[in-house]
Write a protein that holds these residues in place. Structure first.
Motif: not given
Length: 313
Positions: A63-84
């Protein structure tokens, strides 16, 4: 002695817990694996265990104040059929959000992909409309995107990819994608246009799509049509529907791939989902596509059965 060690461990962890809480970090993910049987027309049958877009992600905001937010995301795909052992980048970005909308940049689904994602009722499964009906969705690197506020059900999304053709000229809007989505009650409408500028496999193509869906009680019906231009030289159509009863959902789809030069190809699928909870389900489905089931190296007409388990956290 054990109690002292436990106390020290808790004391050491408290600053990290406090810091994570302050930063508002969420750890999330999805485990999705299926047991598949695919029968190619004129070829050998295939048995496989498939990890279907299983993923691990981290996201947060400040929350940066005055209704403003900093947002972020890090997402990775993993093959769990082959042990990640196989990791693949998914959406990862930083941005700002407020009453004026959301601005972000990094790696992200294009607005075209976003526009009709909710109309793919077999998403990430064997009968996914990308696999059976040939729809092309793009997750772009170096994307700069804006998502508008909701205007009485209408949301507008736009993104550009600077110098998408990597020719060194620094074109700001060489590749771009725009979409409009409207949702009101049980009605959902979407339209999108995209120009690639060599963004995907050297293609310099324009394509567009429209979609519609309607929910009425336990019933759903939806359709997506795409003119994929020079990208695939095909017109693609899918129609689907589902019915919920208890913790179950019966769903079906039909699709058509119509090449500019060549014979029209059809695909269809039927499936049953059972939800143990909001986070865990199992499903079984049958799919048949004259264009092939793309996740299994298509070679003409293919059909198959799939049994899957999905858990979200």
């Amino acid at each position: 002695m054990k109690k002292k060690l436990l106390a020290l461990a808790v004391a050491a962890a408290l600053p990290m817990v406090s810091q994570a809480a302050t930063a508002d970090v969420t750890i999330y993910g999805k485990l999705h694996t299926s047991i598949d049987y695919v029968d190619p027309d004129g070829g050998d049958s295939i048995y496989d265990v498939t990890s279907r877009a299983s993923r691990l992600g981290f996201k947060g905001s400040e929350d940066l104040g005055d209704g403003l937010k900093f947002i972020w995301k890090i997402e990775s795909q993993v093959n769990i059929a082959d042990g990640g052992t196989y990791w693949k980048g998914r959406n990862a970005y930083v941005g700002l959000a407020g009453g004026w909308g959301t601005f972000l940049y990094g790696r992200h689904d294009t607005p075209m992909k976003m526009s009709t994602g909710k109309l793919d009722i077999f998403s990430d499964e064997m009968a996914d409309y990308n696999a059976t009906a040939g729809f092309v969705d793009i997750r772009a690197n170096d994307a700069i995107a804006y998502v508008s506020p909701n205007f009485s059900g209408l949301t507008l999304v736009g993104a550009v990819v600077p110098d998408a053709d990597y020719d060194g000229d620094g074109d700001f809007g060489g590749a771009y994608s725009v979409a409009a989505m409207y949702s009101n009650g049980g009605l959902f409408l979407a339209a999108a246009y995209e120009t690639l500028d060599d963004l995907l496999g050297g293609m310099d193509a324009n394509h567009w799509r429209i979609g519609a869906g309607y929910d009425m009680g336990n019933f759903h019906i939806g359709a997506v049509y795409a003119d994929q231009g020079d990208l695939t030289n095909t017109d693609n159509l899918t129609v689907n529907g589902s019915y919920k009863f208890g913790n179950n959902k019966l769903k079906a789809m039909w699709a058509s791939i119509d090449p500019d030069n060549g014979s029209k190809m059809d695909a269809w699928a039927i499936g049953l989902d059972h939800n143990f909870s909001k986070r865990t389900k199992i499903y079984v489905q049958y799919a048949d596509s004259e264009a092939g089931l793309q996740d299994t190296n298509p070679s003409g007409d293919q059909s198959g059965f799939s049994f899957g388990m999905v858990h979200k956290f």
